[in-house]
Design a protein around this motif. Structure first.
Motif, PDB file in Angstrom:
ATOM      1  N   THR A 102       0.818  -1.212   0.000  1.00  0.00           N
ATOM      2  CA  THR A 102       0.000   0.000   0.000  1.00  0.00           C
ATOM      3  C   THR A 102       0.849   1.259   0.000  1.00  0.00           C
ATOM      4  OG1 THR A 102      -1.722  -1.171   1.193  1.00  0.00           O
ATOM      5  CG2 THR A 102      -1.844   1.228   1.203  1.00  0.00           C
ATOM      6  N   THR A 103       0.554   2.155  -0.942  1.00  0.00           N
ATOM      7  CA  THR A 103       1.157   3.485  -0.948  1.00  0.00           C
ATOM      8  C   THR A 103       0.077   4.546  -0.784  1.00  0.00           C
ATOM      9  OG1 THR A 103       1.041   3.654  -3.359  1.00  0.00           O
ATOM     10  CG2 THR A 103       3.094   2.804  -2.416  1.00  0.00           C
ATOM     11  N   THR A 104      -1.017   4.374  -1.498  1.00  0.00           N
ATOM     12  CA  THR A 104      -2.109   5.339  -1.429  1.00  0.00           C
ATOM     13  C   THR A 104      -3.362   4.711  -2.035  1.00  0.00           C
ATOM     14  OG1 THR A 104      -2.706   7.649  -1.857  1.00  0.00           O
ATOM     15  CG2 THR A 104      -1.696   6.439  -3.662  1.00  0.00           C
ATOM     16  N   SER A 105      -4.475   5.408  -1.892  1.00  0.00           N
ATOM     17  CA  SER A 105      -5.746   4.961  -2.448  1.00  0.00           C
ATOM     18  C   SER A 105      -6.346   6.129  -3.225  1.00  0.00           C
ATOM     19  CB  SER A 105      -6.668   4.555  -1.303  1.00  0.00           C
ATOM     20  OG  SER A 105      -7.937   4.215  -1.777  1.00  0.00           O
ATOM     21  N   VAL A 106      -6.853   5.834  -4.428  1.00  0.00           N
ATOM     22  CA  VAL A 106      -7.497   6.865  -5.245  1.00  0.00           C
ATOM     23  C   VAL A 106      -8.818   6.332  -5.767  1.00  0.00           C
ATOM     24  CG1 VAL A 106      -5.312   7.943  -5.954  1.00  0.00           C
ATOM     25  CG2 VAL A 106      -6.336   6.168  -7.384  1.00  0.00           C
ATOM     26  N   SER A 107      -9.661   7.229  -6.264  1.00  0.00           N
ATOM     27  CA  SER A 107     -10.929   6.836  -6.886  1.00  0.00           C
ATOM     28  C   SER A 107     -10.858   7.107  -8.377  1.00  0.00           C
ATOM     29  CB  SER A 107     -12.096   7.629  -6.291  1.00  0.00           C
ATOM     30  OG  SER A 107     -12.274   7.281  -4.950  1.00  0.00           O
ATOM     31  N   THR A 108     -11.552   6.276  -9.142  1.00  0.00           N
ATOM     32  CA  THR A 108     -11.601   6.497 -10.583  1.00  0.00           C
ATOM     33  C   THR A 108     -12.511   7.679 -10.895  1.00  0.00           C
ATOM     34  OG1 THR A 108     -13.397   4.894 -10.806  1.00  0.00           O
ATOM     35  CG2 THR A 108     -11.155   4.080 -11.168  1.00  0.00           C
ATOM     36  N   ASP A 109     -12.265   8.300 -12.040  1.00  0.00           N
ATOM     37  CA  ASP A 109     -13.108   9.416 -12.480  1.00  0.00           C
ATOM     38  C   ASP A 109     -14.354   8.865 -13.172  1.00  0.00           C
ATOM     39  OD1 ASP A 109     -12.376   8.699 -15.110  1.00  0.00           O
ATOM     40  OD2 ASP A 109     -11.009  10.390 -15.362  1.00  0.00           O
ATOM     41  N   ALA A 110     -15.144   9.731 -13.779  1.00  0.00           N
ATOM     42  CA  ALA A 110     -16.408   9.332 -14.408  1.00  0.00           C
ATOM     43  C   ALA A 110     -16.214   8.340 -15.554  1.00  0.00           C
ATOM     44  CB  ALA A 110     -17.149  10.569 -14.908  1.00  0.00           C
ATOM     45  N   GLN A 111     -15.007   8.292 -16.144  1.00  0.00           N
ATOM     46  CA  GLN A 111     -14.738   7.363 -17.250  1.00  0.00           C
ATOM     47  C   GLN A 111     -13.967   6.115 -16.781  1.00  0.00           C
ATOM     48  OE1 GLN A 111     -13.985  10.875 -17.714  1.00  0.00           O
ATOM     49  NE2 GLN A 111     -16.101  10.917 -18.414  1.00  0.00           N
ATOM     50  N   GLY A 112     -13.737   6.001 -15.478  1.00  0.00           N
ATOM     51  CA  GLY A 112     -13.023   4.845 -14.928  1.00  0.00           C
ATOM     52  C   GLY A 112     -11.517   4.994 -14.884  1.00  0.00           C
ATOM     53  N   ASN A 113     -11.006   6.163 -15.240  1.00  0.00           N
ATOM     54  CA  ASN A 113      -9.561   6.390 -15.234  1.00  0.00           C
ATOM     55  C   ASN A 113      -9.054   6.729 -13.839  1.00  0.00           C
ATOM     56  OD1 ASN A 113      -9.257   6.212 -18.155  1.00  0.00           O
ATOM     57  ND2 ASN A 113     -10.362   8.155 -18.200  1.00  0.00           N
ATOM     58  N   TYR A 114      -7.799   6.369 -13.575  1.00  0.00           N
ATOM     59  CA  TYR A 114      -7.170   6.725 -12.304  1.00  0.00           C
ATOM     60  C   TYR A 114      -5.711   7.088 -12.532  1.00  0.00           C
ATOM     61  CZ  TYR A 114      -5.157   2.023 -12.385  1.00  0.00           C
ATOM     62  OH  TYR A 114      -4.481   0.883 -12.757  1.00  0.00           O
ATOM     63  N   THR A 115      -5.187   7.888 -11.618  1.00  0.00           N
ATOM     64  CA  THR A 115      -3.772   8.259 -11.597  1.00  0.00           C
ATOM     65  C   THR A 115      -3.303   8.166 -10.160  1.00  0.00           C
ATOM     66  OG1 THR A 115      -4.089   9.805 -13.431  1.00  0.00           O
ATOM     67  CG2 THR A 115      -2.093  10.086 -12.101  1.00  0.00           C
ATOM     68  N   ILE A 116      -2.240   7.388  -9.948  1.00  0.00           N
ATOM     69  CA  ILE A 116      -1.629   7.280  -8.620  1.00  0.00           C
ATOM     70  C   ILE A 116      -0.253   7.930  -8.736  1.00  0.00           C
ATOM     71  CG2 ILE A 116      -0.925   5.762  -6.746  1.00  0.00           C
ATOM     72  CD1 ILE A 116      -2.784   3.613  -7.942  1.00  0.00           C
ATOM     73  N   THR A 117      -0.052   9.012  -7.988  1.00  0.00           N
ATOM     74  CA  THR A 117       1.214   9.750  -8.057  1.00  0.00           C
ATOM     75  C   THR A 117       2.100   9.448  -6.853  1.00  0.00           C
ATOM     76  OG1 THR A 117       0.218  11.653  -6.957  1.00  0.00           O
ATOM     77  CG2 THR A 117       0.170  11.649  -9.367  1.00  0.00           C
ATOM     78  N   ASP A 118       3.358   9.819  -6.965  1.00  0.00           N
ATOM     79  CA  ASP A 118       4.346   9.674  -5.893  1.00  0.00           C
ATOM     80  C   ASP A 118       4.453   8.250  -5.373  1.00  0.00           C
ATOM     81  OD1 ASP A 118       5.059  12.390  -5.972  1.00  0.00           O
ATOM     82  OD2 ASP A 118       3.364  12.919  -4.692  1.00  0.00           O
ATOM     83  N   VAL A 119       4.430   7.277  -6.290  1.00  0.00           N
ATOM     84  CA  VAL A 119       4.565   5.871  -5.916  1.00  0.00           C
ATOM     85  C   VAL A 119       6.059   5.538  -5.851  1.00  0.00           C
ATOM     86  CG1 VAL A 119       3.986   3.491  -6.528  1.00  0.00           C
ATOM     87  CG2 VAL A 119       2.407   5.348  -7.106  1.00  0.00           C
TER      88      VAL A 119
END
Length: 176
Positions: A102-119
């Motif tokens: 685990t580094t972080t948790s994010v939610s997908t946008d309206a189109q299902g895309n996600y970006t996890i930064t600073d991994v």
């Protein structure tokens, strides 16, 4: 002294010189000392897992102590991806995406895309979950320092279709 970008001391940093002399590690206060160095110009090389290697030049004068401060920057990258419905291949909004470890948790946008930064650099599994769907993961996603990694689509099998919006309205004759 060796510290991170926030100014906090870094212990157990491996230090060496070019041309080679002896090597050492920093203490709990981030300080180090390399004794017995002949006069000349050296490059001090600092290495610590999870951080980018840093190099600093220093001129050592005979009979004196040279000083160099080094700031290490965490080795991180970015993961981009998309969570889709296995049945329709439509993006799933509001899915929770995490890394393992685990580094972080994010939610997908309206189109299902996600970006996890600073991994931090390393190899991860990418996990996705949303209510009404079976969780799924992608193993073996490699994060490289200062790079963006595109992960494969994460397909979720849903017992109900992901919530989608509705467009409605009334069509009228503009002349009336």
């Amino acid at each position: 002294r060796v510290e991170d970008r926030q100014g906090d001391a870094l212990s157990a940093v491996q230090l060496s010189t070019e041309p080679p002399t002896t090597s050492t590690t920093t203490n709990a206060d981030g300080n180090f000392r390399i004794d017995g160095v002949a006069a000349g110009t050296y490059t001090v090389v600092a290495n610590k897992e999870g951080f980018e290697q840093q190099r600093k030049s220093i001129d050592v004068q005979a009979g004196s102590t040279g000083s160099v401060d080094i700031t290490l920057v965490k080795s991180t990258g970015i993961i981009l991806g998309k969570v889709v419905s296995a049945d329709t291949q439509i993006g799933v909004p509001e899915a929770t995406v995490t890394t393992s470890p685990t580094t972080t948790s994010v939610s997908t946008d309206a189109q299902g895309n996600y970006t996890i930064t600073d991994v931090p650099t390393g190899t991860y599994s990418i996990n996705a979950s949303v209510t009404g769907c079976t969780n799924n993961s992608i193993p073996g996603v490699v994060v490289t320092a200062s790079q963006t990694t595109s992960a494969s689509d994460l397909s979720l099998t849903c017992s109900v279709a992901p919530e989608l919006g509705v467009i409605g309205g009334t069509v009228t004759d503009a002349t009336t």
